[in-house]
Write a protein that holds these residues in place. Sequence first.
Motif, short mmCIF file in Angstrom:
data_model
loop_
_atom_site.label_atom_id
_atom_site.label_comp_id
_atom_site.label_asym_id
_atom_site.label_seq_id
_atom_site.Cartn_x
_atom_site.Cartn_y
_atom_site.Cartn_z
N ILE A 66 5.60 5.18 -2.56
CA ILE A 66 5.14 4.44 -1.39
C ILE A 66 5.38 5.25 -0.12
O ILE A 66 6.22 6.15 -0.08
N ALA A 67 4.61 4.90 0.90
CA ALA A 67 4.87 5.35 2.27
C ALA A 67 4.63 4.16 3.18
O ALA A 67 3.66 3.42 2.99
N THR A 68 5.53 3.94 4.11
CA THR A 68 5.40 2.80 5.02
C THR A 68 4.97 3.28 6.40
O THR A 68 5.09 4.47 6.73
N ASN A 69 4.51 2.35 7.22
CA ASN A 69 4.08 2.71 8.57
C ASN A 69 5.26 2.89 9.53
O ASN A 69 5.06 3.25 10.69
N TYR A 70 6.48 2.66 9.03
CA TYR A 70 7.66 2.82 9.88
C TYR A 70 8.61 3.90 9.36
O TYR A 70 9.69 4.09 9.90
N ASP A 71 8.22 4.60 8.29
CA ASP A 71 9.05 5.67 7.75
C ASP A 71 8.13 6.76 7.23
O ASP A 71 7.29 6.51 6.36
N THR A 72 8.25 7.96 7.75
CA THR A 72 7.35 9.04 7.38
C THR A 72 7.74 9.71 6.06
O THR A 72 7.07 10.64 5.63
N THR A 73 8.81 9.26 5.41
CA THR A 73 9.28 9.87 4.18
C THR A 73 8.84 9.05 2.97
O THR A 73 9.22 7.88 2.85
N VAL A 407 -2.90 1.26 -9.95
CA VAL A 407 -3.33 0.55 -8.75
C VAL A 407 -2.91 1.35 -7.53
O VAL A 407 -1.79 1.87 -7.45
N ASP A 408 -3.86 1.50 -6.59
CA ASP A 408 -3.60 2.14 -5.30
C ASP A 408 -4.02 1.18 -4.20
O ASP A 408 -5.08 0.53 -4.31
N ILE A 409 -3.23 1.11 -3.13
CA ILE A 409 -3.54 0.19 -2.03
C ILE A 409 -3.14 0.85 -0.71
O ILE A 409 -2.10 1.50 -0.61
N VAL A 410 -3.99 0.66 0.30
CA VAL A 410 -3.65 1.01 1.68
C VAL A 410 -4.06 -0.17 2.56
O VAL A 410 -5.11 -0.78 2.34
N ASP A 411 -3.20 -0.53 3.50
CA ASP A 411 -3.52 -1.67 4.37
C ASP A 411 -3.84 -1.21 5.78
O ASP A 411 -3.77 -0.01 6.10
N ARG A 412 -4.19 -2.15 6.65
CA ARG A 412 -4.62 -1.83 8.01
C ARG A 412 -3.51 -1.24 8.86
O ARG A 412 -3.77 -0.63 9.91
N TRP A 413 -2.25 -1.43 8.43
CA TRP A 413 -1.12 -0.88 9.18
C TRP A 413 -0.74 0.53 8.72
O TRP A 413 0.16 1.13 9.29
#
Length: 595
Positions: A66-73, A407-413
């Motif tokens: 995973i990668a989150t919109n609040y952590d670049t790692t 499964v792969d997912i990317v959201d608007r954030w």
Amino acid sequence: MSFTTRPTLRGTFGMVSSTHWLASQSAMGVLERGGNAFDAAVAAGFVLHVVEPHLNGPGGEVPAIIATNYDTTPRVLCGQGPAPQGATIAHYRDLGLDLVPGAGPLAATVPGAVDAWLLLLRDHGSWRLRDVLEPAIGYAVAGHPIVPRITDTVASVEALFTEHWPTSAALWLKDGKPPQPNSVFANPTYATTLQRLVTEAESGGGDREAEIERARRTWRAGFVAEAIDKFSRKPHQDSSGSEHAGLITGHDLATWSASWESPLTLDWNGYTIAKTRPWGQGPVLLQSLAILAALGAPEALDISSERGIHFVTEVLKLAMADREAWYGDSEPTPIDTMLSHAYARQRSALVGALAAGDLRPGAPDGRNPRLTQAYASRLHTAWEFAGTTGEPTVSSSGVTRGDTCHVDIVDRWGNMISATPSGGWLQSSPTIPELGFPLGSRAQMFWLDEGLPSSLAPRRRPRTTLSPTLVMQGDNAVLACGTPGGDQQDQWQLLFLLRYLTGDHSLQEAIDAPAFHTNSFPSSFWPRQMEPRSLVVEDRLGDEVISRLERRGHLVRRSGPWSLGRLCAVARDPETGILSAGANPRGMQGYAAGR
């Protein structure tokens, strides 16, 4: 522009790609109702347990990145359960076995998928447990149209179920017959399991994190663990041809939990590719990219040509040989050296003009490689997976038996996830009647030789083939992709990345383009055979290219025009915010959704 079977989807709100349309649309429904990519992934994961039970189940496992919109790692979610405490080499040898069976209770590792999905929901989701499980419970209660491949799988194990696995027969054989293709199939017992999980999670009140933690405890130490402990001790026939009891206990479930860890990464062509560590085969992809770069031959990246296909095939053989000698969940693997430019140059020097037929692992840091003593007996000029044993993956002829989900997912954030659920197939082990699902068979990936990185040992993870991929560009997650396919997963992903990341193909074009792979290394699945110099290709490569590959010494096997790979992918352009998705047409189940 290359041919595509369907358009690359593009939008700005959210994108999902999975191996079954019901999972894709369920995940998209979560995004539409305000959930994030991780809420949607958990919903899709549990739906996949219901609608693709021949490819994964709650008794199986799931690694994700995973990668989150609040952590670049990027972070790796490890949902691969280990061998039970009682799983020793001596135990299997005392039973007269030289390989871990490919099916049956003795092949089971600790179920990891459910705890991993719940950990993801707790740490990065926003929804409550009841909400994310609602789609899966609905399909389990009311039923879903069963895809023909499930019917085919049940038909292939009908005699086994009837004669030896009566609890599986009770679930899958109605009036003694497999379910009809496209008929509505329900699993009310599994629905009850999920409903009870929700009820017990909500019984103590509190916030969503408290509920999820109660659900995890219920799964690992409550009624689920009790049922698994009880059923695992009953002998059942396995792929060895004999009856054996399983080794998993309630204590094994209670003392293991899913976890987070850092990925392995490689900088390549302006991107950073993130994979699991060497308890999985993910570093094969990184090693292959590093060796291709060290070749210094631009034509090696043109995998529409005979020369490029030859280079890539030979590089994959070298990376897979290193997998056999060095990957596993034991002592530290010299993986940093194996991903270094110097080591890649050493390995690239072994790529010749003709197809190699032997395993040639390297010697990182001057350490001598060691292969299983069973290696010689794994050599065959041609082979097929037979019967119901092992992962029902892709045989050397290219015939798809089914295998795994993705499964792969990317959201608007900008949150992104790549997950590869697998194991706990309906044909892997007898159905646990109180729960409505079987255990998995991932322990077959251990060797019964002492002292190998992938030797069987209590509480050790098997060297899994499950291999999600996440790609970064600077601080931005730009691509999530993956595919079912066992030993072929990183081979097919390599082809996809070479086509997509060079800028020559769109997502869908890269997915649709002709595929190939080699079986010139020991399979990860029982009976662990290999086919030296093999090259399995889709006929669409063309007669001239195929003939030239044969002249290089490749034993080419044509598998039909549309047979290899089940790739999924989503992407995000960090400059424009445009999201995109593609899904594989092969197998007639994978679909993308988004807007």
